[in-house]
Design a protein around this motif. Structure first.
Motif, PDB file in Angstrom:
ATOM      1  N   PHE A  20      39.567  44.015  50.797  1.00  0.00           N
ATOM      2  CA  PHE A  20      40.418  43.206  49.934  1.00  0.00           C
ATOM      3  C   PHE A  20      41.674  44.009  49.628  1.00  0.00           C
ATOM      4  N   TYR A  21      42.788  43.576  50.210  1.00  0.00           N
ATOM      5  CA  TYR A  21      44.033  44.345  50.103  1.00  0.00           C
ATOM      6  C   TYR A  21      44.996  43.680  49.129  1.00  0.00           C
ATOM      7  N   HIS A  22      45.362  44.415  48.103  1.00  0.00           N
ATOM      8  CA  HIS A  22      46.352  43.963  47.120  1.00  0.00           C
ATOM      9  C   HIS A  22      46.025  42.586  46.552  1.00  0.00           C
ATOM     10  N   LEU A  23      44.817  42.449  46.022  1.00  0.00           N
ATOM     11  CA  LEU A  23      44.492  41.212  45.329  1.00  0.00           C
ATOM     12  C   LEU A  23      45.291  41.130  44.037  1.00  0.00           C
ATOM     13  N   SER A  24      45.516  39.901  43.590  1.00  0.00           N
ATOM     14  CA  SER A  24      46.185  39.708  42.302  1.00  0.00           C
ATOM     15  C   SER A  24      45.219  40.048  41.170  1.00  0.00           C
ATOM     16  N   ILE A  25      45.757  40.244  39.987  1.00  0.00           N
ATOM     17  CA  ILE A  25      44.909  40.559  38.833  1.00  0.00           C
ATOM     18  C   ILE A  25      43.889  39.441  38.571  1.00  0.00           C
ATOM     19  N   PRO A  26      44.284  38.149  38.589  1.00  0.00           N
ATOM     20  CA  PRO A  26      43.262  37.106  38.394  1.00  0.00           C
ATOM     21  C   PRO A  26      42.158  37.158  39.454  1.00  0.00           C
ATOM     22  N   GLU A  27      42.526  37.426  40.709  1.00  0.00           N
ATOM     23  CA  GLU A  27      41.505  37.519  41.761  1.00  0.00           C
ATOM     24  C   GLU A  27      40.560  38.693  41.495  1.00  0.00           C
ATOM     25  N   LEU A  28      41.139  39.826  41.079  1.00  0.00           N
ATOM     26  CA  LEU A  28      40.312  40.994  40.799  1.00  0.00           C
ATOM     27  C   LEU A  28      39.381  40.755  39.609  1.00  0.00           C
ATOM     28  N   PHE A  29      39.878  40.052  38.590  1.00  0.00           N
ATOM     29  CA  PHE A  29      39.023  39.718  37.449  1.00  0.00           C
ATOM     30  C   PHE A  29      37.849  38.846  37.914  1.00  0.00           C
ATOM     31  N   GLU A  30      38.128  37.890  38.787  1.00  0.00           N
ATOM     32  CA  GLU A  30      37.063  37.033  39.302  1.00  0.00           C
ATOM     33  C   GLU A  30      36.021  37.850  40.056  1.00  0.00           C
ATOM     34  N   HIS A  31      36.474  38.752  40.900  1.00  0.00           N
ATOM     35  CA  HIS A  31      35.547  39.600  41.662  1.00  0.00           C
ATOM     36  C   HIS A  31      34.718  40.458  40.724  1.00  0.00           C
ATOM     37  N   ALA A  32      35.365  41.075  39.743  1.00  0.00           N
ATOM     38  CA  ALA A  32      34.665  41.974  38.828  1.00  0.00           C
ATOM     39  C   ALA A  32      33.617  41.217  38.015  1.00  0.00           C
ATOM     40  N   LEU A  33      33.941  39.989  37.604  1.00  0.00           N
ATOM     41  CA  LEU A  33      32.983  39.178  36.853  1.00  0.00           C
ATOM     42  C   LEU A  33      31.830  38.722  37.738  1.00  0.00           C
ATOM     43  N   GLN A  34      32.153  38.272  38.960  1.00  0.00           N
ATOM     44  CA  GLN A  34      31.110  37.806  39.872  1.00  0.00           C
ATOM     45  C   GLN A  34      30.139  38.934  40.226  1.00  0.00           C
ATOM     46  N   LYS A  35      30.661  40.159  40.333  1.00  0.00           N
ATOM     47  CA  LYS A  35      29.819  41.306  40.695  1.00  0.00           C
ATOM     48  C   LYS A  35      29.197  41.986  39.475  1.00  0.00           C
ATOM     49  N   LYS A  36      29.410  41.368  38.302  1.00  0.00           N
ATOM     50  CA  LYS A  36      28.820  41.860  37.050  1.00  0.00           C
ATOM     51  C   LYS A  36      29.179  43.325  36.782  1.00  0.00           C
ATOM     52  N   GLU A  37      30.427  43.658  37.048  1.00  0.00           N
ATOM     53  CA  GLU A  37      30.902  45.013  36.760  1.00  0.00           C
ATOM     54  C   GLU A  37      31.212  45.208  35.281  1.00  0.00           C
ATOM     55  N   GLY A  38      31.329  44.109  34.545  1.00  0.00           N
ATOM     56  CA  GLY A  38      31.612  44.158  33.123  1.00  0.00           C
ATOM     57  C   GLY A  38      31.693  42.740  32.588  1.00  0.00           C
ATOM     58  N   ILE A  39      32.207  42.599  31.366  1.00  0.00           N
ATOM     59  CA  ILE A  39      32.318  41.281  30.741  1.00  0.00           C
ATOM     60  C   ILE A  39      33.686  41.141  30.080  1.00  0.00           C
ATOM     61  N   LEU A  40      34.060  39.911  29.790  1.00  0.00           N
ATOM     62  CA  LEU A  40      35.310  39.658  29.070  1.00  0.00           C
ATOM     63  C   LEU A  40      35.088  39.836  27.579  1.00  0.00           C
ATOM     64  N   SER A  41      36.024  40.491  26.915  1.00  0.00           N
ATOM     65  CA  SER A  41      35.969  40.619  25.462  1.00  0.00           C
ATOM     66  C   SER A  41      36.704  39.455  24.819  1.00  0.00           C
ATOM     67  N   SER A  42      36.608  39.358  23.509  1.00  0.00           N
ATOM     68  CA  SER A  42      37.292  38.281  22.775  1.00  0.00           C
ATOM     69  C   SER A  42      38.803  38.400  22.879  1.00  0.00           C
ATOM     70  N   THR A  43      39.305  39.585  23.212  1.00  0.00           N
ATOM     71  CA  THR A  43      40.754  39.789  23.335  1.00  0.00           C
ATOM     72  C   THR A  43      41.286  39.325  24.682  1.00  0.00           C
ATOM     73  N   GLY A  44      40.386  39.072  25.633  1.00  0.00           N
ATOM     74  CA  GLY A  44      40.785  38.750  26.997  1.00  0.00           C
ATOM     75  C   GLY A  44      40.734  39.946  27.922  1.00  0.00           C
ATOM     76  N   ALA A  45      40.599  41.153  27.367  1.00  0.00           N
ATOM     77  CA  ALA A  45      40.494  42.361  28.184  1.00  0.00           C
ATOM     78  C   ALA A  45      39.119  42.415  28.852  1.00  0.00           C
ATOM     79  N   PHE A  46      39.062  43.062  30.005  1.00  0.00           N
ATOM     80  CA  PHE A  46      37.805  43.232  30.729  1.00  0.00           C
ATOM     81  C   PHE A  46      37.119  44.495  30.237  1.00  0.00           C
ATOM     82  N   SER A  47      35.873  44.369  29.806  1.00  0.00           N
ATOM     83  CA  SER A  47      35.154  45.474  29.164  1.00  0.00           C
ATOM     84  C   SER A  47      34.091  46.031  30.098  1.00  0.00           C
TER      85      SER A  47
END
Length: 515
Positions: A20-47
């Protein structure tokens, strides 16, 4: 999806599952969530939780000892050598591990000055580490990507763990820098600071050879173009004090000083969050939103609201965000020579003055000294405050002899007439546990008058122990605070503690004298 100009195979990526080369931030957030690397906080930041390693592991950082480094690196406890053979075996195992794994590639620049920047390819196992890279470094434009050839390649694979008895390293975690092959390999740890500081270390090795001083400092600029830089170790206020609503932030941690002026190495900030408050640090508070990465910050189970006072995972809670999240940040981070240099220390013994002016000679002395205090509870085994000395305010990242950096700084101070001050953000009225930490509002006032020059209006007197120039009077600051001995119940206790610390200073400096 973009396609890399410089082939993956040249970077050492063979037989991956998917690149995956130079994915956008929304794409990376989707990947990170799908792979359960962390969770979204109430602020919108990825924890994320980084597991056993919630900070850097300096004992596990090595340099390959070869003809490129042997006579240049200041070998010792901090800068530890490793053989080419050990590196090659570990690298081969990592490349084997990489096969049939998803990998995230990002090409980025380190350094806002085109003449002195480093082109780096980052190859990550985790999507959130790719977000971290996007936050912390500088994205090439489309034209630059089409001709991008990396000067260095960084491999970060946290799940790949070394076997100390077999692989020739100290633990399962490792960071190895190979200047000859222009590669960094990181394994066994997912703490983002390892990526950031490994690249900083490379800059600290390369730039002095080009006549550029690399600095572990934050920097900001006023409305009239006046530049201030802040040196300091973790916990001294480097990020907080540079994020000033009345001034524009150039950068919060790493800069170079060339013949033209200063420039930021990074495109983002990596702020410490323990006890963060909206009232004291509004800019950092507001930057923790979608696009940011939170590390090891406790979230309430239902609301996922962060509790910045909670240290159950670590005292070293962190957030990474792009510099543009700070209102009125200077982009790109390039400015002229600094008029003011501030050394920050957090003295837990209550004996250093809250602010003092330094001569050039004293500036070089305190720069090499790099003094602050480690507090009880921040590291395993520390039960009372300990004096800590980190040369050039960044010993773990300075591969060359400290005198190299100190002499460059002294030359630049003299050449450009920079004024230098020492600011103590630590304790007054007694040591940690008896005295209290100086109010950050007082510290901000001291920094303000140091920058605008009004600190000089009422003259100075010399402190008899540390030979520092203490202001006679400052507007809005009680005189007793300016002279630390005045706040102690017993002045002889103060004198004894101050002399004990000064003796430590002299002992540390023996190996560096003459400067």
């Amino acid at each position: 999806m973009l396609k890399a100009h410089y082939s993956f195979e040249k970077s050492g990526v063979f037989n991956p599952k998917q690149v995956f080369y130079h994915l956008s931030i929304p794409e990376l957030f989707e990947h990170a969530l799908q792979k359960k690397e962390g969770i979204l906080s109430s602020t919108g930041a990825f924890s994320v939780l980084t597991g056993a390693y919630t900070g850097r592991s300096p004992e596990d950082r090595f340099f390959v000892d070869d003809e490129t480094t042997h006579n240049l690196i200041d070998w010792g406890k901090v800068n530890k050598p490793i053989s080419q053979e050990i590196y090659e075996r570990l690298y081969a195992k990592m490349m084997s591990y990489l096969q049939q794994k998803d990998v995230y590639l990002d090409d980025a620049y380190v350094g806002t000055d085109p003449k002195n920047r480093l082109a780096v390819r980052f190859i990550n196992e985790y999507a959130y580490c790719s977000i971290f890279v996007n936050n912390m470094f500088l994205e090439p434009n489309t034209q630059e990507l089409q001709s991008f050839v990396p000067d260095f390649t960084v491999f970060c694979f946290p799940r790949f763990k070394a076997i100390p008895g077999i692989d020739g390293v100290r633990s399962e975690a490792f960071v190895i820098i190979n200047f000859k092959e222009k590669k960094i390999i990181i394994g066994g740890t997912s703490y983002g600071g390892e990526i950031k500081k490994a690249v900083f270390t490379v800059m600290n090795f390369l730039l002095p050879q080009k006549g550029v001083l690399p600095m572990h400092c934050s920097a900001n600029i006023g409305k009239d173009g006046d530049v201030a830089i802040f040196f300091g170790l973790s916990g001294t206020g480097k990020t907080s004090l540079s994020a000033d609503i009345e001034r524009r932030l150039i950068g919060d941690d790493e800069h170079g000083w060339s013949e033209q002026g200063i420039f930021n190495f990074e495109g983002g900030c990596y702020a410490k969050c323990i006890n963060l408050s909206k009232e004291k640090e509004p800019q950092i508070w507001d930057a923790i939103r979608y696009g940011a990465i939170m590390e090891n910050i406790y979230l309430a189970p239902d609301s996922r609201q962060p509790d910045y006072t909670d240290n159950r995972y670590t005292e070293n809670t962190r957030v990474s965000y792009p510099i543009e999240f700070i209102p009125n940040a200077l982009i790109p981070g390039i400015a002229k020579h600094p008029q003011v240099i501030i050394f920050l220390t957090a003295d837990a013994f209550g004996v250093m003055p809250p602010v003092a002016k330094l001569t050039t000679e004293k500036a070089i002395y305190n720069f090499i000294l790099g003094y602050t205090s480690k507090l009880a509870g921040t590291e395993r085994g520390i039960v009372e405050p300990q004096a800590t000395f980190s040369v050039c305010f960044g010993a773990p990242f300075m591969p060359l002899n400290p005198k190299t950096y100190a002499q460059m700084l002294g030359k630049k101070i003299s050449q450009h007439g920079s004024r230098v001050y020492l600011v103590n953000t630590g304790w007054v009225g007694g040591p940690y546990g008896i005295g209290k930490r100086i109010d950050i509002d007082y510290t901000r006032k001291m920094v303000k008058v140091a920058i605008d020059g009004t600190i000089d209006q009422n003259g100075y007197h010399e402190d008899t122990v540390f030979q520092l120039l203490i202001p006679n009077e400052l507007p809005g600051i009680p005189n007793d605070i300016l002279n630390p001995g005045n706040l102690w119940n017993n002045h002889s206790d103060y004198a004894n503690e101050a002399q004990k610390l000064k003796n430590r200073f002299d002992e540390v400096m023996k190996k560096y004298l003459p400067l």
